[in-house]
Scaffold this motif. Structure first.
Motif, PDB file in Angstrom:
ATOM      1  N   LEU A  29       0.878  -1.169   0.000  1.00 33.00           N
ATOM      2  CA  LEU A  29       0.000   0.000   0.000  1.00 33.00           C
ATOM      3  C   LEU A  29       0.913   1.215   0.000  1.00 33.00           C
ATOM      4  O   LEU A  29       1.572   1.494   0.996  1.00 33.00           O
ATOM      5  N   GLU A  30       0.971   1.915  -1.120  1.00 35.30           N
ATOM      6  CA  GLU A  30       1.909   3.015  -1.241  1.00 35.30           C
ATOM      7  C   GLU A  30       1.203   4.356  -1.382  1.00 35.30           C
ATOM      8  O   GLU A  30       0.065   4.434  -1.837  1.00 35.30           O
ATOM      9  N   GLY A  31       1.900   5.394  -1.008  1.00 34.96           N
ATOM     10  CA  GLY A  31       1.406   6.758  -1.023  1.00 34.96           C
ATOM     11  C   GLY A  31       2.241   7.536  -0.031  1.00 34.96           C
ATOM     12  O   GLY A  31       2.468   7.066   1.087  1.00 34.96           O
ATOM     13  N   ARG A  56       5.880  -1.405   2.447  1.00 36.67           N
ATOM     14  CA  ARG A  56       5.586   0.025   2.348  1.00 36.67           C
ATOM     15  C   ARG A  56       6.795   0.863   2.752  1.00 36.67           C
ATOM     16  O   ARG A  56       7.441   0.578   3.766  1.00 36.67           O
ATOM     17  N   MET A  57       7.087   1.883   1.975  1.00 39.87           N
ATOM     18  CA  MET A  57       7.981   2.918   2.462  1.00 39.87           C
ATOM     19  C   MET A  57       7.218   3.733   3.502  1.00 39.87           C
ATOM     20  O   MET A  57       6.040   4.038   3.319  1.00 39.87           O
ATOM     21  N   THR A  58       7.871   4.042   4.597  1.00 40.25           N
ATOM     22  CA  THR A  58       7.290   4.831   5.678  1.00 40.25           C
ATOM     23  C   THR A  58       5.920   4.336   6.139  1.00 40.25           C
ATOM     24  O   THR A  58       4.941   5.057   6.065  1.00 40.25           O
ATOM     25  N   TYR A  63      -0.851   0.946   8.415  1.00 37.44           N
ATOM     26  CA  TYR A  63      -0.177  -0.318   8.686  1.00 37.44           C
ATOM     27  C   TYR A  63      -0.240  -0.663  10.165  1.00 37.44           C
ATOM     28  O   TYR A  63      -0.252  -1.838  10.528  1.00 37.44           O
ATOM     29  N   ASP A  64      -0.274   0.332  11.028  1.00 34.58           N
ATOM     30  CA  ASP A  64      -0.498   0.071  12.447  1.00 34.58           C
ATOM     31  C   ASP A  64      -1.828  -0.649  12.644  1.00 34.58           C
ATOM     32  O   ASP A  64      -1.930  -1.592  13.427  1.00 34.58           O
ATOM     33  N   ARG A  90       0.750  -0.288  17.800  1.00 28.55           N
ATOM     34  CA  ARG A  90       0.397  -1.667  17.461  1.00 28.55           C
ATOM     35  C   ARG A  90       1.582  -2.396  16.827  1.00 28.55           C
ATOM     36  O   ARG A  90       1.776  -3.603  17.053  1.00 28.55           O
ATOM     37  N   PHE A  91       2.347  -1.681  16.036  1.00 29.45           N
ATOM     38  CA  PHE A  91       3.583  -2.216  15.475  1.00 29.45           C
ATOM     39  C   PHE A  91       4.537  -2.578  16.607  1.00 29.45           C
ATOM     40  O   PHE A  91       5.106  -3.675  16.656  1.00 29.45           O
ATOM     41  N   ARG A  92       4.702  -1.658  17.551  1.00 28.50           N
ATOM     42  CA  ARG A  92       5.596  -1.893  18.693  1.00 28.50           C
ATOM     43  C   ARG A  92       5.138  -3.106  19.509  1.00 28.50           C
ATOM     44  O   ARG A  92       5.957  -3.950  19.910  1.00 28.50           O
ATOM     45  N   ASP A  93       3.840  -3.224  19.759  1.00 27.69           N
ATOM     46  CA  ASP A  93       3.312  -4.339  20.550  1.00 27.69           C
ATOM     47  C   ASP A  93       3.558  -5.675  19.851  1.00 27.69           C
ATOM     48  O   ASP A  93       3.877  -6.689  20.484  1.00 27.69           O
ATOM     49  N   ALA A  94       3.412  -5.687  18.517  1.00 24.72           N
ATOM     50  CA  ALA A  94       3.637  -6.926  17.769  1.00 24.72           C
ATOM     51  C   ALA A  94       5.100  -7.349  17.833  1.00 24.72           C
ATOM     52  O   ALA A  94       5.413  -8.545  17.966  1.00 24.72           O
ATOM     53  N   ILE A  95       6.018  -6.375  17.743  1.00 23.41           N
ATOM     54  CA  ILE A  95       7.446  -6.692  17.799  1.00 23.41           C
ATOM     55  C   ILE A  95       7.875  -7.109  19.199  1.00 23.41           C
ATOM     56  O   ILE A  95       8.576  -8.109  19.396  1.00 23.41           O
TER      57      ILE A  95
END
Length: 281
Positions: A29-31, A56-58, A63-64, A90-95
């Motif tokens: 998913l880009e933009g 995705r870049m950035t 994505y969260d 959410r990204f942090r929690d998954a990692i």
């Protein structure tokens, strides 16, 4: 139209996601800053797609949301955060804790990601660049390899081409034949679409004719699989000429996403019971 060339079809966002995105797919998913395909991302959540490799870049809040909803198995990315606010909770929690599922990561630089898309769009197996020399990314990312220039002997780095199963972008408009027009601050949308096996372009509106716009890019119908109308489909990012960035939502997202319970409640109230019209605040 050239004989034998398959051209884009027009469908709803829900129909397009159901057809184009399968469990286990690699999905981009880009933009960049604006034209982020949030409505399509939320439709992926709504359809409960699983085991996706997200590219995705950035990566930011869309994505969260996908990670927090359990859609992702792996993230291929360059930098990740809530722009102007802070971390992606959410990204942090998954990692850190494997919630709701463990997340594998593959980290690159912006230049590395951009060149990987260009290689994919060009039909090349890899891209070569100087950008990783002197950094520690090659020690933690297996898809960054040293390569020697056969002409000068210079030590460079190679990265494999990106060929997503499906690329999704948002654009300002398309005509009824499926030609897509977008303009403003752009990222790698064109390259990501051309590199993909399938593509979905959500647009602010479908028009009878694309009128010229200074600096606009047109993706021809033969390069696109499905076009879907989704007015406001980039919210809370913006679509130049159609909407403004919702800065308040980016700020509010930090509190919404920080706690698992509040995030899950937000999903239930704002995604699973909503339609593909973009993020609701």
């Amino acid at each position: 139209m050239r004989t034998g060339v398959v051209v884009a079809r027009i469908a709803s966002v829900a129909e397009a996601v159901a057809e184009l995105v399968g469990d286990g797919d690699t999905v981009a998913l880009e933009g960049f800053t604006h034209l982020i395909p949030v409505a399509a991302g939320q439709e992926i959540i709504r359809q409960r797609k699983r085991e996706l490799t997200l590219v995705r870049m950035t990566p930011d809040i869309v994505y969260d949301q996908l990670i927090g909803a359990g859609c992702a198995r792996k993230l291929v990315f360059s930098w990740g955060g809530n722009p102007g606010v802070g971390s992606l909770q959410r990204f942090r929690d998954a990692i850190q804790h494997g919630w709701p599922t463990p997340l594998e990561i593959e980290e690159h630089s912006h230049a590395g990601m951009a060149n990987r898309y260009v290689a994919g769009a060009s039909g090349l197996p890899f891209a070569v660049l100087r950008g990783y020399v002197g950094t520690d990314l090659p020690t933690v990312t297996d898809t960054i390899k040293p390569i020697t220039c056969p002409f000068t002997g210079e030590q460079l780095t190679a990265v494999p081409a990106l060929r997503p199963d499906v690329t999704i972008i948002h654009a300002q408009r398309a005509d009824r034949s499926g030609n897509v027009q977008f303009w403003g601050l752009l990222g790698v949308q064109k390259e990501a679409v051309l590199a993909a096996r399938r593509s979905l372009i959500t647009v602010e509106e479908i028009v009878d004719e694309l009128t010229p716009v200074p600096g606009a890019i047109v993706l021809p119908s033969w390069a696109v699989t499905i076009v879907a109308e989704a007015s406001g489909g980039a919210h809370p990012s913006y679509a130049q000429g159609y909407s403004e960035r919702d800065n308040a939502f980016y700020a509010a997202w930090d509190a919404i996403s920080r706690d698992r319970e509040s995030f899950t409640r937000w999903l239930d109230e704002r995604v699973f019971t909503a339609t593909t019209s973009g993020i609701e605040s």
